[in-house]
Design an enzyme around this catalytic site. Structure first.
Site, mmCIF file in Angstrom:
data_model
loop_
_atom_site.group_PDB
_atom_site.id
_atom_site.type_symbol
_atom_site.label_atom_id
_atom_site.label_comp_id
_atom_site.label_asym_id
_atom_site.label_seq_id
_atom_site.Cartn_x
_atom_site.Cartn_y
_atom_site.Cartn_z
ATOM 1 C CD GLU A 1 -7.631 -6.344 9.440
ATOM 2 O OE1 GLU A 1 -6.466 -6.460 9.011
ATOM 3 O OE2 GLU A 1 -8.145 -7.173 10.216
ATOM 4 C CG HIS B 1 -9.069 -5.519 21.011
ATOM 5 N ND1 HIS B 1 -7.710 -5.410 21.082
ATOM 6 C CD2 HIS B 1 -9.305 -6.557 20.167
ATOM 7 C CE1 HIS B 1 -7.139 -6.357 20.331
ATOM 8 N NE2 HIS B 1 -8.077 -7.061 19.762
HETATM 9 C C1 LIG Z 1 -5.299 -6.218 12.146
HETATM 10 C C2 LIG Z 1 -6.007 -7.273 12.928
HETATM 11 N N1 LIG Z 1 -6.947 -7.996 12.341
HETATM 12 C C3 LIG Z 1 -7.598 -8.952 13.000
HETATM 13 C C4 LIG Z 1 -7.311 -9.200 14.307
HETATM 14 C C5 LIG Z 1 -8.047 -10.284 15.073
HETATM 15 N N2 LIG Z 1 -7.164 -11.419 15.339
HETATM 16 C C6 LIG Z 1 -6.477 -11.526 16.489
HETATM 17 S S1 LIG Z 1 -5.467 -12.839 16.486
HETATM 18 C C7 LIG Z 1 -5.955 -13.299 14.947
HETATM 19 C C8 LIG Z 1 -5.384 -14.507 14.287
HETATM 20 C C9 LIG Z 1 -3.929 -14.346 14.088
HETATM 21 O O1 LIG Z 1 -3.441 -15.471 13.447
HETATM 22 P P1 LIG Z 1 -1.883 -15.721 13.393
HETATM 23 O O2 LIG Z 1 -1.209 -14.510 12.881
HETATM 24 O O3 LIG Z 1 -1.677 -16.977 12.650
HETATM 25 O O4 LIG Z 1 -1.450 -15.891 14.910
HETATM 26 P P2 LIG Z 1 -1.932 -17.004 15.925
HETATM 27 O O5 LIG Z 1 -3.154 -16.481 16.583
HETATM 28 O O6 LIG Z 1 -2.160 -18.245 15.171
HETATM 29 O O7 LIG Z 1 -0.809 -17.108 16.896
HETATM 30 C C10 LIG Z 1 -6.888 -12.413 14.445
HETATM 31 C C11 LIG Z 1 -7.517 -12.517 13.125
HETATM 32 C C12 LIG Z 1 -6.342 -8.396 14.916
HETATM 33 N N3 LIG Z 1 -6.019 -8.540 16.192
HETATM 34 N N4 LIG Z 1 -5.689 -7.447 14.202
#
Ligand SMILES: Cc1ncc(C[n+]2csc(CCOP(=O)(O)OP(=O)(O)O)c2C)c(N)n1
Ligand SMILES: Cc1ncc(C[n+]2csc(CCOP(=O)(O)OP(=O)(O)O)c2C)c(N)n1
Ligand SMILES: [Mg+2]
Ligand SMILES: [Mg+2]
Lengths: 334, 328, 328, 334
Positions: free
Chosen positions: C59, C128
Site C-alpha cells: 500500500e 474492514h
Molecule cells: C494491507 C492489506 N492489503 C490488502 C489486503 C487484502 N488481502 C487480504 S488477503 C490478500 C492476499 C494475501 O496473499 P498472501 O499473503 O499470499 O496470503 P494468502 O491469502 O495466499 O494466504 C489480500 C491482498 C489486506 N488484507 N491487507
C-alpha cells in the site's frame, strides 16, 4: 507416489498429524457449508490444502509458546489448541466464541493457548510477533513465537521492518511464509521481484530454509531444527513452505483465475492424502485412517450444531472491551 | 514541589514509573543518546539499553512491536520523535493497538503509550509541524493526552503509563523549555478527563489545550486588564474530555470560545462546539466560536508560518466581540 | 440516462476518463481480474495491463508511486480495496500527496485519486469497516468525496480524475449494488462542494452523505407520512462542503440534524454542527443534533454491529423531538 | 595517499568534479554560518564529507533526468543544476527561494532542473522515485531517476516496497544508498541486521554495487556503468556508497556520540582533498585548485548576501499552492 518409507518414520507422530490435518479440514469444510447456509457471516479464507504447514510447525510449539496468524488462520488456531466449538461459535458470531463473536474468522484468537490472533491486515502480524518475542526476551521467558504469513505479505514493508527487528534484537521468532503462489487473484511471482522469501530473510540477517509444505513430515523435520535453533538462543529463523490452496481465496471465490492444469496439479499435492499413503505403506489399515476423517467430521458437525444453538452476543457487547477510561456510553439496549 | 521544565518533568515521570514497575520500557530512535530533544537524557545509564532501547528507523515496527509486547504484559512507551512520523505507523496504531482488545473479545490489553510531539516550532515546515490530535479522538480504543504544563506533563505521563489502554501522548515541541512547579510525590498523577481551570471569570469560557493554553492565558490577562474576566479551561486530555466542566462553565458564562493550534476544519474544537451547541443551547448568550489554523500546510518561512498562528490578540478580540455582541 | 448500479457507474466513469485522457491510469491489487468488488471488471481488456495495473501488496508503494507518477504529469487512480488499508499508506497520502504542491512552492501538482471504500458491510469486523472521512477533511491539500448514488458516483469520480489535486474518493461498500439513473453525457461531472437536495421541506434540515443519505431518506419518508417535511441534503463532498446550501436550509427550517455512519466523536458532523452553531445561531429554533456511531470498534456479530448503526427510526425520532421541542 | 594516477585519468572531468564539490561544500559552510547568524531558520543537515557521491552520480544525469533526495539534500540539488542563489534564498525562507521559502532545507526542490524534492520523512522518497520512474515508463520517455537515501533508510518498509516495485515494473531508477554509518546519533550497524543495503537490494531483484563513496572517480565510474545499464532498459540498480559525514547530523549537532578516532579517520577521507591530490599529481598547479575553492566561496558568499536582501514571502503565501478547490480562505493580511 514414492513407495519408499522415510527412514525412521515415527508412525504415531504421522498418525497424529493425519488426525489433526483432518480436524482442520473438517472444520473448514463445515465453515464453508456455514457460509452457504448464511450462518458464517463475514468472509472466510480456508486453508484447505495447506494443513501440513500448520500441523508440522505447531507440532514444535508448547502451550506456552505463542502464535500469530493471518486472515487464513483457522488451521494455525486449531493446531495451537483452540477448541473447535469456540472457533465455530466465533465464525458464527456467537456468544462463547473465542472472541465472544466480536472478531470472526479474520480476528480469531485464543490467548489461553497462546494464539495471539489472526489479522485482517496483510503482514501486520509480523511486527506484532516481533514485539511479542521482544516481551519474551525482556521478561527472560523461554518461549518461541511462530508467525505465519503468505507469499503476498513479503511485499509489504512490515516484512522488512519486522524481520530486521527480530534479528537486531535476537528474538525467538519463527517466521513461516506459507507460499501458495497466489495473493488473492494475483500470481505472486508477477508482483514479487528477486528470488523470494528466503533470500529476503537472509538479506535481513534471518537464516532461512525452504520446504515442501505439503509434506507434513518434511515440515515437521525442518521446523524441529529451526525451533531448536531458536530455543537455543539463535535468534529468528524463517521457514519458506511451498504449498497450494485448494479453494479460492475466500469461501466465495471460485478461483477461476487459475488454470485448470494448475488447479489439478495443486489438488494432487494434498498433504492429507500424502500422509495417508505413507501411513498405509507403513502398515496402517485404511479403515483406521478413514476413522480419523470420520471422527474429525463428527467433531466438527457437533461443534457446528452446538454453535448454531448458541445465542448472539448481547447488544451491550458492542460497547464492552473498548477501553477502561473513555469507554463508549450508550443508551440502554434498543 | 520542584521547579522543572516541561521536558524534565516528562523525563522524571518516566524514570519514576520505570523504577516503580520493571515492566515499563521505552523504545525509539536515538534514545540511548537522550532522544532528539533530550527527553531521555541519562535514562539509559540508569535503566540500561534493554529498557531504554534504541530502534532502527522503522516506525511501523516500533509501534507494531510495542503492540505485541504490550499484549504480552509489558508496558512499552514508544517515542515517535515528531507526531508526523506516526503516520508511518498508522495501521499499527489504529488498526492494531486501538482495536486488539475489542476485536479479540477482551482477551488482551494493549497498555502502550505513544509519545508524539506536536506543533509548529522554529520553521520546521510541513512535515514536522502537525497537530493531529483530532484524528486520535475519533478512534475508538485510544486515549488522547495533550499536556500544557510541566506539572501536567509529569502527572499525565505517569497516568498514561499506568493506563491499561493505548494512550496517544502529545507533548508540544514549543513547551520543552517551559518551567513550572511540579509535585514531587511519586504517586502524583493527573486523571484523564479532568480539565484544569487556569483562570476564572464569568463572562466567557475559553477552552484550549497544549501550547494554546498559554496563548489563551495571555489573552485572558489582556481581557482582565479591560475588565473582562473569563474561565480558561485547559482540557489536558481530549479523550476522554471533561465535558461536565466545560458545560458547567458555559452555563455560567453563556459564551464559548475554543482555541487550538490544529487546523480548524474538523479539528477537535468542532467536537466541543458541537457538543455545547447540542447540549447547552439554552445557556448560550452568544454563538460559540472556534479559533484554529486555516486549512493550509505549515510553511517554512516565518511570515507564512505565523499566518497560521492563533494569537492572543485573536483570542482576546474574539472574546471581546462575543461579550460586546459585536457582529462577526 | 441509463439505469446503472453504483458499481457500474464508477466503472463507466473510469472507462470514459481513460478514453478521454491517455494519462489516466489505475493501480491496485488484483485489478487485472476486476478488483475485489468487480469495480474494474473488463477494464484491463480494454486498456491493457499498463493502464489497469496490478500491484504487489504494498500500500505504501502504491500510494507513494502514485505521488511520484502524478508529479510527473500522469493521473493515477489508486485502489486501496478497503479504506482501512489506506492506514498502511498514511505518510504517503498525508505527508506527501497532500503537501507536495505547497511545500515545493507550487512547482508541482499531485493529481491523484485514492479510492477508499468505506463503511460497515456484512460482518466485516473492526479492520474492514471504518469510515474515516473526517480525518481527510482535516488535512490541508486534500479533496474528499463521498458519493451516495450511482449518478454521483459517475459524476464525482470523473470530477475527481479531472481534478489537479489529490482526491480521497470514498465509495460505500454497501452501495455497490444500488441502481439508479445515470446521465450518459461523457462530460457529466458533479462539481465539488455542491450538495444535492434529496427532499425538500420546511421543518428541519437533515445533512448526510454516503450510505447515510438513504437511511435519512427513509426517515424523511416516515416523517412526511406524519406531516413533517424536511430538507434532506446529500453533501456529496466533505471538502469542500457546501456550507451555503446548508446555511440557507437552516435559515429556512431553524433545525439541523447531521447523520453519518462514522463515529460521532470528532466526526465530520461536528464540523457541520459547529459551523452552523457559529454562523447561524440566530436561525436555530432548536439545538442542532448529530447522530453517528458510538465510539466503539465495529464487531463481527450482527447484533453488536447493528448496535452502531444509525437507523431511520433514530433519525425520524430525533427530528420529531426537535420539531416538537421534546426534551432530549 | 597513493601517488599512482588512475589509468585513463580524465583531468578535466576530475577538475570539474573538484569545482562542483567545492561549490557544495562552500554552500553548506555558508548555510552553517547562516544558522549561527539565525538567518537560516529550520534544521539543516549538511553533507560535508559526502560531496563525492552527489557529484559522481549526478555527473551521469542529463537535465531531463530526475532526482529525489532526503533531508540531506543540498549537494544533490546543487549538482542537479539548481541555482545557489535560489537555494540560499530557500534556506533563509525568502521570496525567490526554490520553493518560494515554503519548503526550506528539508523540502528543497527545483523541478525546473528535474530535482523533485528533498523529503523530511526518511525513505519516503524511495516509493515516490519509483512512481516518477513509473510515469517515465508509461509515457515512453527516456529518463533516468536517481534516488538518494541514507543507510538508516534501509530499515524502513518503503525501501522494500519501492525496490520491489521498481524491479517488478522494470523501472529506470538508480537507488543510491549513502552509507555514512550513522542515522542521527545511532550507529546503523547496531540497528541493521544482515549484510546491508546491497544484499537487501539483490534479494529484491535489484542488482547492486558497492563503492568507496569518498572517491569521486570511483563513484563516477560505477555510476556510469549503472546508469548505462538502466538507460539500456535493464531496470533498477542500487549503488551502495560508503562515505562519512564530517559534521553532526544537523547543523546544531556536535556529533559527540562518535569516537575521536572515528571522527579523525572520517575527516581524513575528505573527497575534495583526495581529488585535489590526484589533480596535483596529474600536474595541476595548486594555486589553480585553490582558485576553485575561492571561486566557490565567492559564489556562495554573494548568494548568501543576496538572499539576505530578499524579502520574506508575503502573508498570503501561507494560503497559496494548497489546492484549487477548497483552498483556505483567510481574512486579509494581518
Ligand atoms: C494491507 C492489506 N492489503 C490488502 C489486503 C487484502 N488481502 C487480504 S488477503 C490478500 C492476499 C494475501 O496473499 P498472501 O499473503 O499470499 O496470503 P494468502 O491469502 O495466499 O494466504 C489480500 C491482498 C489486506 N488484507 N491487507
Ligand atoms: C520516518 C522518519 N523517522 C525518523 C526521522 C528522523 N530522522 C531524520 S534524519 C534521520 C537519520 C537518517 O539516517 P540516514 O538514513 O542514515 O541518513 P543520514 O542522515 O545519515 O544522511 C532520522 C532518524 C524521519 N525524518 N523520518
Ligand atoms: Mg499466498
Ligand atoms: Mg546515515
Amino acid at each position: 507416489m514414492n513407495a519408499m518409507l522415510p527412514v525412521n518414520l515415527d508412525r504415531d507422530r504421522l498418525r497424529a498429524h493425519h488426525r489433526l490435518m483432518w480436524r482442520i479440514r473438517a472444520l473448514e469444510e463445515v465453515a464453508l457449508r456455514g457460509l452457504d447456509e448464511k450462518l458464517v457471516l463475514g468472509a472466510i479464507h480456508p486453508s484447505i490444502g495447506q494443513e501440513a504447514v500448520a500441523v508440522g510447525v505447531v507440532a514444535h510449539l508448547a502451550r506456552e509458546d505463542l502464535l500469530l496468524s493471518t486472515h487464513r488462520g483457522h488451521g494455525h488456531t486449531l493446531a495451537k489448541g483452540a477448541s473447535s466449538g469456540a472457533m465455530l461459535r466465533e465464525l458464527l458470531g456467537r456468544d462463547g466464541g473465542t472472541c465472544g463473536g466480536k472478531g470472526g474468522s479474520m480476528h480469531i484468537a485464543d490467548f489461553g493457548v497462546g494464539m495471539l490472533g489472526a489479522n485482517g491486515v496483510v503482514a501486520a502480524n509480523i511486527v506484532i510477533a516481533a514485539g511479542a518475542a521482544h516481551a519474551v526476551k525482556l521478561r527472560g521467558e523461554n518461549r518461541v513465537v511462530a508467525c505465519f504469513f503468505g507469499d503476498g505479505a513479503i511485499n509489504r514493508g512490515p516484512f522488512l521492518e519486522g524481520l530486521n527487528w527480530a534479528a537486531v534484537f535476537g528474538l525467538p521468532v519463527l517466521f513461516v511464509c506459507e507460499d501458495n503462489r497466489y495473493a488473492a487473484t494475483t500470481r505472486t511471482d508477477t508482483m514479487t521481484a528477486g528470488p523470494g522469501a528466503s533470500a529476503r530473510a537472509r538479506s535481513l540477517g534471518v537464516p532461512a530454509e525452504e520446504v515442501d509444505g505439503n509434506d507434513v513430515l518434511a515440515v515437521d523435520e525442518v521446523a524441529a531444527r529451526l525451533v531448536g535453533e531458536i530455543r537455543a538462543g539463535g535468534g529468528p529463523r524463517l521457514l519458506h513452505a511451498h504449498t497450494w490452496r485448494v479453494t479460492g481465496h475466500t469461501g466465495a471465490d471460485p478461483g477461476a483465475y487459475r488454470s485448470e492444469d494448475e488447479t489439478r496439479r495443486g489438488a494432487a499435492l494434498c498433504p492429507i492424502r500424502r500422509a495417508r499413503e505413507t501411513l498405509a505403506i507403513a502398515g496402517l489399515i485404511l479403515a483406521e485412517l478413514d476413522g480419523d476423517e470420520a471422527e474429525a467430521r463428527r467433531e466438527m458437525e457437533a461443534a457446528y450444531a452446538e454453535a448454531q444453538a448458541a445465542p448472539f452476543p448481547p447488544f451491550a457487547a458492542a460497547f464492552s472491551d473498548v477501553q477502561d477510561i473513555g469507554a463508549p456510553q450508550h443508551a440502554a439496549a434498543a | 514541589m520542584s521547579e522543572l521544565t516541561y521536558l524534565e518533568a516528562g523525563r522524571l515521570a518516566l524514570a519514576e514509573e520505570m523504577r516503580r514497575d520493571p515492566l515499563v520500557w521505552v523504545v525509539g530512535e536515538d534514545l540511548g543518546r537522550g532522544g532528539v530533544f533530550g527527553q531521555y537524557r541519562g535514562l539509559a545509564a540508569e535503566f540500561g539499553p534493554d529498557r531504554i532501547s534504541d530502534a532502527p528507523i522503522s516506525e511501523a515496527a516500533i509501534l507494531g512491536a510495542a503492540v505485541g509486547a504490550a499484549m504480552m504484559g509489558t508496558r512499552p512507551v514508544v517515542e515517535m520523535r515528531f507526531s508526523d512520523f506516526a503516520l508511518c505507523a498508522m495501521d499499527e496504531l489504529v488498526n492494531q493497538a486501538a482495536k486488539a482488545r475489542f476485536m479479540f473479545g477482551g482477551q488482551t490489553r494493549v497498555p502502550l503509550v505513544v509519545r508524539e510531539p506536536i506543533g509548529m516550532w522554529r520553521s520546521s515546515a510541513a512535515q514536522h509541524s502537525q497537530s493531529l490530535e483530532a484524528w486520535y479522538a475519533h478512534v475508538p480504543g485510544l486515549v488522547v493526552a495533550c499536556p500544557a504544563t510541566p506539572a501536567c506533563n509529569k502527572g499525565l505521563l505517569k497516568a498514561a503509563i499506568r493506563c491499561d489502554d493505548p494512550v496517544v501522548y502529545m507533548e508540544h515541541k514549543g513547551l520543552w523549555p517551559m518551567e513550572g512547579e511540579v509535585p514531587d510525590d511519586p504517586d502524583f498523577t493527573v486523571p484523564f478527563g479532568e480539565a484544569r481551570l487556569v483562570a476564572e471569570g464569568g463572562e466567557a469560557t475559553i477552552v484550549a489545550w497544549s501550547a494554546a493554553v498559554h496563548v489563551a492565558a495571555d489573552a485572558a490577562q489582556t481581557l482582565a486588564a479591560d475588565g473582562i474576566w473569563v474561565d480558561l479551561i485547559d482540557l489536558r486530555t481530549l479523550w476522554p474530555w471533561d465535558e461536565s466542566t466545560v458545560r458547567r462553565s458555559v452555563r455560567k458564562t453563556g459564551r464559548l470560545l475554543v482555541a487550538h493550534e490544529a487546523v480548524t476544519v474538523a479539528g477537535f474544537g468542532a467536537e466541543i462546539v458541537a457538543t455545547i451547541a447540542e447540549a447547552e443551547a439554552a445557556s448560550l448568550r452568544a454563538p460559540p466560536r472556534r479559533l484554529g489554523s486555516p486549512r493550509a500546510p505549515v510553511a517554512y518561512a516565518p511570515t507564512a508560518e505565523a499566518a497560521l498562528h492563533v494569537t492572543a490578540e485573536m483570542i482576546a478580540g474574539a472574546v471581546r466581540e462575543m461579550v460586546q455582541g459585536a457582529p462577526r
